[in-house]
Design a protein around this motif. Structure first.
Motif, PDB file in Angstrom:
ATOM      1  N   LYS A  63      -8.150  -1.781  -0.576  1.00 30.59           N
ATOM      2  CA  LYS A  63      -8.395  -0.356  -0.367  1.00 30.59           C
ATOM      3  C   LYS A  63      -9.593  -0.120   0.545  1.00 30.59           C
ATOM      4  CE  LYS A  63      -8.013   2.254  -4.102  1.00 30.59           C
ATOM      5  NZ  LYS A  63      -8.128   2.681  -5.522  1.00 30.59           N
ATOM      6  N   ALA A  64     -10.564  -1.027   0.508  1.00 33.30           N
ATOM      7  CA  ALA A  64     -11.722  -0.898   1.397  1.00 33.30           C
ATOM      8  C   ALA A  64     -11.330  -1.104   2.855  1.00 33.30           C
ATOM      9  CB  ALA A  64     -12.791  -1.912   1.004  1.00 33.30           C
ATOM     10  N   GLY A  70      -8.438   3.338   1.520  1.00 34.64           N
ATOM     11  CA  GLY A  70      -8.323   3.787   0.141  1.00 34.64           C
ATOM     12  C   GLY A  70      -6.929   3.852  -0.419  1.00 34.64           C
ATOM     13  N   SER A 110       0.809  -1.222   0.000  1.00 40.67           N
ATOM     14  CA  SER A 110       0.000   0.000   0.000  1.00 40.67           C
ATOM     15  C   SER A 110       0.846   1.277   0.000  1.00 40.67           C
ATOM     16  CB  SER A 110      -0.939   0.004   1.212  1.00 40.67           C
ATOM     17  OG  SER A 110      -0.215   0.169   2.426  1.00 40.67           O
ATOM     18  N   SER A 169      -5.108   2.765  -8.609  1.00 39.00           N
ATOM     19  CA  SER A 169      -6.352   3.027  -9.334  1.00 39.00           C
ATOM     20  C   SER A 169      -6.637   1.834 -10.246  1.00 39.00           C
ATOM     21  CB  SER A 169      -6.217   4.300 -10.170  1.00 39.00           C
ATOM     22  OG  SER A 169      -5.276   4.098 -11.218  1.00 39.00           O
ATOM     23  N   ASP A 170      -7.852   1.794 -10.818  1.00 40.62           N
ATOM     24  CA  ASP A 170      -8.202   0.693 -11.722  1.00 40.62           C
ATOM     25  C   ASP A 170      -7.271   0.662 -12.928  1.00 40.62           C
ATOM     26  OD1 ASP A 170     -10.223   0.299  -9.938  1.00 40.62           O
ATOM     27  OD2 ASP A 170     -11.875   0.561 -11.364  1.00 40.62           O
ATOM     28  N   LEU A 192      -8.157  -6.913  -9.900  1.00 36.87           N
ATOM     29  CA  LEU A 192      -8.909  -5.700  -9.610  1.00 36.87           C
ATOM     30  C   LEU A 192      -9.766  -5.896  -8.364  1.00 36.87           C
ATOM     31  CD1 LEU A 192      -9.511  -2.828 -10.610  1.00 36.87           C
ATOM     32  CD2 LEU A 192     -11.425  -3.789 -11.921  1.00 36.87           C
ATOM     33  N   GLN A 193     -10.409  -7.034  -8.246  1.00 35.46           N
ATOM     34  CA  GLN A 193     -11.191  -7.337  -7.046  1.00 35.46           C
ATOM     35  C   GLN A 193     -10.306  -7.312  -5.808  1.00 35.46           C
ATOM     36  OE1 GLN A 193     -12.797 -11.162  -8.132  1.00 35.46           O
ATOM     37  NE2 GLN A 193     -14.720 -10.298  -8.926  1.00 35.46           N
ATOM     38  N   GLN A 194      -9.112  -7.865  -5.936  1.00 32.45           N
ATOM     39  CA  GLN A 194      -8.169  -7.904  -4.823  1.00 32.45           C
ATOM     40  C   GLN A 194      -7.778  -6.496  -4.378  1.00 32.45           C
ATOM     41  OE1 GLN A 194      -3.996  -9.150  -5.563  1.00 32.45           O
ATOM     42  NE2 GLN A 194      -4.413 -10.816  -4.145  1.00 32.45           N
ATOM     43  N   GLU A 195      -7.514  -5.609  -5.329  1.00 34.06           N
ATOM     44  CA  GLU A 195      -7.114  -4.245  -4.994  1.00 34.06           C
ATOM     45  C   GLU A 195      -8.258  -3.490  -4.324  1.00 34.06           C
ATOM     46  OE1 GLU A 195      -3.967  -1.382  -4.975  1.00 34.06           O
ATOM     47  OE2 GLU A 195      -4.028  -3.509  -5.497  1.00 34.06           O
ATOM     48  N   HIS A 196      -9.478  -3.659  -4.848  1.00 36.43           N
ATOM     49  CA  HIS A 196     -10.632  -3.002  -4.244  1.00 36.43           C
ATOM     50  C   HIS A 196     -10.825  -3.467  -2.800  1.00 36.43           C
ATOM     51  CE1 HIS A 196     -12.740  -1.993  -8.340  1.00 36.43           C
ATOM     52  NE2 HIS A 196     -11.621  -1.326  -8.144  1.00 36.43           N
ATOM     53  N   HIS A 197     -10.626  -4.748  -2.566  1.00 38.14           N
ATOM     54  CA  HIS A 197     -10.779  -5.295  -1.210  1.00 38.14           C
ATOM     55  C   HIS A 197      -9.740  -4.683  -0.270  1.00 38.14           C
ATOM     56  CE1 HIS A 197     -11.684  -8.174   1.953  1.00 38.14           C
ATOM     57  NE2 HIS A 197     -10.411  -8.528   1.996  1.00 38.14           N
TER      58      HIS A 197
END
Length: 328
Positions: free
Chosen positions: A260-261, A265, A149, A269-270, A253-258
């Motif tokens: 950052k949640a 954050g 991160s 980025s995507d 992408l799912q992994q990164e969103h998880h």
């Protein structure tokens, strides 16, 4: 041997289907390993298992669950996990590598062979291999930790990592290119001009990758081969053959969103995730089949990996469900 598996099948305990197969494989290999080393006067060394899977496939999550399952009753094993991701060069080293090789798009960020601290990995694997030896210099090994991160998702090595203490029954070494082998120049040239399944005929050129970039990484991969020589068994998690690469973008992408949640954050980025995965695709395309096929030091003479006949392949579908299990 291959077994077709219903991806929706659940165990009565709620354990993920993949873990059931992975655990059974480890226990069988450990039993064989103990018989093999049982007549030694020194303590039995840990069973070292390579675990390979693409970004976002769940390999790190499954490896964590596997460790917990093996450590719990009735097995009560001591299990250490070393992640290839934690062997990345520090941020300063990654930045220096990228600047020194600014014409190689594959080295503009962490990921490919060449972006890891190979001497550190060699030192750690050898220490873990001998950690049960009463004559070893130390009965404990501190593992590195890499915080992905930091630096807006570029990542950096953390000051300290987990400490592994003897005795150790199993070492799980997981990573996206664990078990990959270099290839010949002729084979690299052939693959460079071939279509990339699901990503288009001109994927490599469209992303700005040159044959020289591939050959550079191929040369760097040679220094990793000594790591693989320490492995006793292997587990591969992979997408189905008809979608070898396209699912990886969705999973990562799912992994990164998880992530950052959970951390407020911080992360990529995507668009950065897409570019990040782009750098990995050539690794799978050029070197990934080494996990099962080994490599050719001499043209026409193939050397199988040390885990040949001791490997488990778990194929997963788009939603990471198990669709096929086989040995290699």
């Amino acid at each position: 041997m291959s077994v077709h598996v219903d991806g929706n099948q659940k165990s009565t305990s709620g354990t993920p289907e993949a873990i059931i197969h992975m655990e059974a494989h480890i226990l069988a290999e450990l039993a064989t390993h103990r018989v093999k080393h049982g007549d030694q006067k020194l303590a039995i060394p840990p069973l070292i298992v390579g675990v390979q899977g693409p970004q976002g496939s769940g390999k790190t999550y499954l490896t964590s669950l596997l460790r917990g399952s093996l450590q719990a009753q009735p097995h009560n094993l001591s299990v250490a996990v070393l992640s290839l991701d934690d062997l990345y060069l520090p941020h300063e080293g990654l930045a220096h590598l990228a600047a020194e090789h600014s014409n190689n798009a594959l080295l503009q960020g962490r990921g490919q062979p060449g972006t890891h601290d190979v001497p550190l990995g060699t030192e750690l694997l050898n220490k873990l291999k001998h950690i049960n030896d009463p004559n070893a210099p130390s009965a404990e090994v501190e593992l590195p930790s890499f915080d992905k991160s930091l630096f807006n998702g570029e990542g950096d090595r953390a000051p300290h990592g987990p400490v592994v203490r003897s005795p150790v029954d199993v070492v799980l070494f997981e990573g996206w290119c664990v078990g990959f082998y270099p290839i010949s120049r002729d084979e690299a040239e052939r693959r460079f001009t071939a279509p990339v399944v699901g990503l288009g005929d001109d994927f490599l050129r469209r992303k700005g990758y040159r044959l020289d970039d591939i050959l550079d990484v191929n040369e760097r991969l040679k220094s990793y081969v000594s790591w693989w020589g320490l492995f006793d068994a292997f587990i591969q998690i992979r997408p189905p053959d008809e979608h070898p690469y396209s699912f990886i973008y969705k999973w990562r992408l799912q992994q990164e969103h998880h992530m950052k949640a959970r951390n407020g954050g911080k992360g990529m980025s995507d668009a950065q995730v897409e570019g990040f995965v782009d750098r990995y695709i050539p690794g799978y395309l050029f070197f990934g089949d080494g996990v099962t096929g080994g490599y050719e030091l001499v043209p026409g003479r193939r050397t199988l990996p040390p885990w040949s006949d001791h490997g488990l392949c778990v194929k997963i579908g788009e939603n990471r469900e198990v669709v096929h299990v086989g040995r290699f």
